[in-house]
Design an enzyme around this catalytic site. Structure first.
Site, PDB file in Angstrom:
ATOM      1  N   GLU B  50      46.559  17.817 -27.333  1.00 42.00           N
ATOM      2  CA  GLU B  50      45.769  16.684 -27.821  1.00 42.00           C
ATOM      3  C   GLU B  50      44.393  17.147 -28.305  1.00 42.00           C
ATOM      4  OE1 GLU B  50      47.023  13.945 -28.365  1.00 42.00           O
ATOM      5  OE2 GLU B  50      48.775  13.903 -27.073  1.00 42.00           O
ATOM      6  N   ASN B  54      43.140  17.256 -32.223  1.00 43.20           N
ATOM      7  CA  ASN B  54      41.963  16.500 -32.664  1.00 43.20           C
ATOM      8  C   ASN B  54      41.015  17.362 -33.496  1.00 43.20           C
ATOM      9  OD1 ASN B  54      42.777  14.099 -31.592  1.00 43.20           O
ATOM     10  ND2 ASN B  54      41.428  14.155 -29.818  1.00 43.20           N
ATOM     11  N   ARG B 109      48.493   8.080 -36.512  1.00 45.92           N
ATOM     12  CA  ARG B 109      47.878   8.465 -35.255  1.00 45.92           C
ATOM     13  C   ARG B 109      47.870   7.228 -34.361  1.00 45.92           C
ATOM     14  NH1 ARG B 109      48.095  13.251 -36.293  1.00 45.92           N
ATOM     15  NH2 ARG B 109      48.559  13.174 -34.110  1.00 45.92           N
TER      16      ARG B 109
HETATM   17  N1  LIG Z   1      37.244  16.940 -32.110  1.00 44.96           N
HETATM   18  C1  LIG Z   1      36.968  15.780 -32.739  1.00 44.96           C
HETATM   19  N2  LIG Z   1      36.109  15.743 -33.774  1.00 44.96           N
HETATM   20  C2  LIG Z   1      35.822  14.587 -34.419  1.00 44.96           C
HETATM   21  N3  LIG Z   1      36.355  13.401 -34.093  1.00 44.96           N
HETATM   22  C3  LIG Z   1      37.210  13.361 -33.060  1.00 44.96           C
HETATM   23  C4  LIG Z   1      37.568  14.537 -32.337  1.00 44.96           C
HETATM   24  N4  LIG Z   1      38.436  14.175 -31.354  1.00 44.96           N
HETATM   25  C5  LIG Z   1      38.596  12.848 -31.464  1.00 44.96           C
HETATM   26  N5  LIG Z   1      37.874  12.340 -32.491  1.00 44.96           N
HETATM   27  C6  LIG Z   1      37.770  10.911 -32.877  1.00 44.96           C
HETATM   28  O1  LIG Z   1      38.193  10.120 -31.764  1.00 44.96           O
HETATM   29  C7  LIG Z   1      39.272   9.265 -32.136  1.00 44.96           C
HETATM   30  C8  LIG Z   1      40.207   9.087 -30.968  1.00 44.96           C
HETATM   31  O2  LIG Z   1      40.844  10.316 -30.646  1.00 44.96           O
HETATM   32  P1  LIG Z   1      42.280  10.274 -29.935  1.00 44.96           P
HETATM   33  O3  LIG Z   1      42.792  11.654 -29.802  1.00 44.96           O
HETATM   34  O4  LIG Z   1      42.182   9.453 -28.703  1.00 44.96           O
HETATM   35  O5  LIG Z   1      43.172   9.454 -30.979  1.00 44.96           O
HETATM   36  P2  LIG Z   1      43.720   9.934 -32.403  1.00 44.96           P
HETATM   37  O6  LIG Z   1      43.581  11.401 -32.540  1.00 44.96           O
HETATM   38  O7  LIG Z   1      43.089   9.097 -33.448  1.00 44.96           O
HETATM   39  O8  LIG Z   1      45.269   9.545 -32.291  1.00 44.96           O
HETATM   40  P3  LIG Z   1      46.394  10.389 -31.467  1.00 44.96           P
HETATM   41  O9  LIG Z   1      45.678  11.388 -30.617  1.00 44.96           O
HETATM   42  O10 LIG Z   1      47.111   9.344 -30.669  1.00 44.96           O
HETATM   43  O11 LIG Z   1      47.244  11.008 -32.496  1.00 44.96           O
HETATM   44  C9  LIG Z   1      39.873   9.903 -33.363  1.00 44.96           C
HETATM   45  O12 LIG Z   1      40.533   8.955 -34.184  1.00 44.96           O
HETATM   46  C10 LIG Z   1      38.655  10.519 -34.046  1.00 44.96           C
HETATM   47  O13 LIG Z   1      37.948   9.559 -34.790  1.00 44.96           O
HETATM   48 MG   LIG Z   2      44.211  12.698 -31.075  1.00 46.24          MG
END
Ligand SMILES: Nc1ncnc2c1ncn2[C@@H]1O[C@H](COP(=O)(O)OP(=O)(O)OP(=O)(O)O)[C@@H](O)[C@H]1O
Ligand SMILES: [Mg+2]
Lengths: 116, 156
Positions: B50, B54, B109
Site C-alpha cells: 500500500e 501510493n 482506487r
Molecule cells: N505518498 C503519497 N504522496 C502523495 N499523496 C498520497 C500519498 N499517499 C497517499 N496519498 C493521498 O492520500 C489518498 C489516500 O490514500 P489511500 O492509499 O488511503 O487511498 P488511494 O491510494 O487513493 O486508494 P487505494 O489505496 O485504495 O488504491 C490518496 O488518494 C492520495 O491523494
Molecule cells: Mg493507496
C-alpha cells in the site's frame, strides 16, 4: 497467464480465473481482458475466481468494485469464489460482501459451465 | 526508551510499478529470520504494498522518482518499516487517511490504502509536506511462537 476466461452461453455466465499477485502493477492486465469479454458477451453473471490468487492489496478492491459497477451498469451481477484466508481478510475489511456474494468452493465444471 | 536494533536494511528504487512486488519480497525476505506466521507475513506485505503503491501512483504521479524503503528488526519481535518519497506530498493527512477518500477515483482506487496499513500494523505515522514528499512509518510486533517448531529433528 494471469487471467483465464470461460463463457457459458446457457447460463450467460462469464468466469474469470484470476491468478498470481493482484496489485497496482498487475491489475490493468486483469481488468482489460475481463472488461473486453463483458462488453462483447454481455453476461448476466460475472464470476471472479480468486482460488489462484495468493496476494492482493487495495488495487484488488478497486478491481472488484470496478467490475461490480460495470456489471451493474449492464444489468448483471457479480460473484466471487474461493479467496484464500489472507485475500478474504482484505475483502472483509473493504466490505466487499455488501456488493456481492463471496463464497467458498463454487461448484463449477472444468469447461467453465457454472452452476450457481 | 528505545528498543535495540537487531538488524536493518535500506533499499532505494525508482517508482516503477514492477517494484511494488520487489518491495514486498525485500521486506518478507528481511523479516524471514523472525519466522512470521503466514497471516502476519501477508499483512506486513500488504501494508508495504500500500505504502509503495501510493508513492508510485500519487507521489510521483506523472514522473519517476526515488523511493527509499527502510526496515529494522527491533527487540521484542518488532518490525519497523519506513517508506519515503520526495513527491507531491499530502496537504491534509487526516482527510487522506479517511477510509474511501481518494484523489484518483477514475483510476479505480478504492481509498483504502491507509485504512489497510492502519489495521495491519500497530503504529502508523504519516509525515508529509506538500511539494516536498511523504514518509510513512509503520511498526508491527509479531506473535511469539513455540520455539519447538523450529527444533524438530530432520531425521527420516
Ligand atoms: N505518498 C503519497 N504522496 C502523495 N499523496 C498520497 C500519498 N499517499 C497517499 N496519498 C493521498 O492520500 C489518498 C489516500 O490514500 P489511500 O492509499 O488511503 O487511498 P488511494 O491510494 O487513493 O486508494 P487505494 O489505496 O485504495 O488504491 C490518496 O488518494 C492520495 O491523494
Ligand atoms: Mg493507496
Amino acid at each position: 497467464m494471469p487471467c483465464k476466461l470461460f463463457y457459458d452461453a446457457e447460463s450467460r455466465s462469464l468466469l474469470a480465473e484470476l491468478s498470481g499477485d493482484i496489485d497496482h502493477c498487475s491489475a490493468k492486465g486483469l481488468r482489460e481482458p475481463v472488461d473486453k469479454e463483458i462488453m462483447t458477451r454481455l453476461p448476466l453473471h460475472l464470476i471472479l475466481d480468486f482460488s489462484g490468487v495468493g496476494f492482493m492489496d487495495s488495487s484488488g478492491i478497486g478491481l472488484i468494485i470496478g467490475r461490480y459497477k460495470l456489471m451493474n451498469d449492464m444489468g448483471g451481477d457479480l460473484l466471487i469464489t474461493d479467496p484464500c484466508p489472507e485475500v478474504r481478510k482484505i475483502m472483509e475489511l473493504a466490505g466487499v460482501g455488501r456488493l456481492c456474494r463471496v463464497i467458498q468452493s463454487g461448484h463449477r465444471s472444468f469447461s467453465g459451465g457454472v452452476k450457481l | 526508551m528505545r528498543a535495540n536494533i537487531l538488524n536493518e536494511m535500506t533499499v532505494r528504487f525508482p517508482s516503477l510499478s514492477e517494484n511494488e512486488r520487489f518491495a514486498r519480497l525485500a521486506v518478507s525476505g528481511f523479516i524471514s529470520s523472525l519466522d512470521p506466521a503466514v497471516d502476519e507475513l501477508s499483512e506486513i506485505k500488504t501494508a508495504v504494498s500500500e505504502a509503495v503503491t501510493n508513492c508510485i501512483v500519487h507521489a510521483y504521479r506523472d514522473t519517476v522518482g526515488e523511493i527509499v524503503l527502510q526496515a529494522k528488526l527491533l527487540e521484542g519481535k518488532r518490525v519497523y518499516i519506513r517508506i519515503k518519497d520526495k513527491g507531491c506530498g499530502i496537504s491534509d493527512i487526516e482527510q487522506a487517511k479517511t477510509p474511501l477518500f481518494t484523489t484518483a477515483p477514475e483510476e479505480e482506487r478504492a481509498g483504502l490504502g491507509f485504512a489497510i496499513m492502519e489495521s495491519f500494523t500497530d503504529r502508523l505515522k504519516v509525515v508529509s509536506r506538500p511539494g516536498k514528499g511523504t514518509t510513512v512509518t509503520m511498526v508491527r510486533s509479531l506473535k511469539t511462537r513455540k520455539a519447538s517448531d523450529g527444533d524438530k529433528n530432520k531425521g527420516d
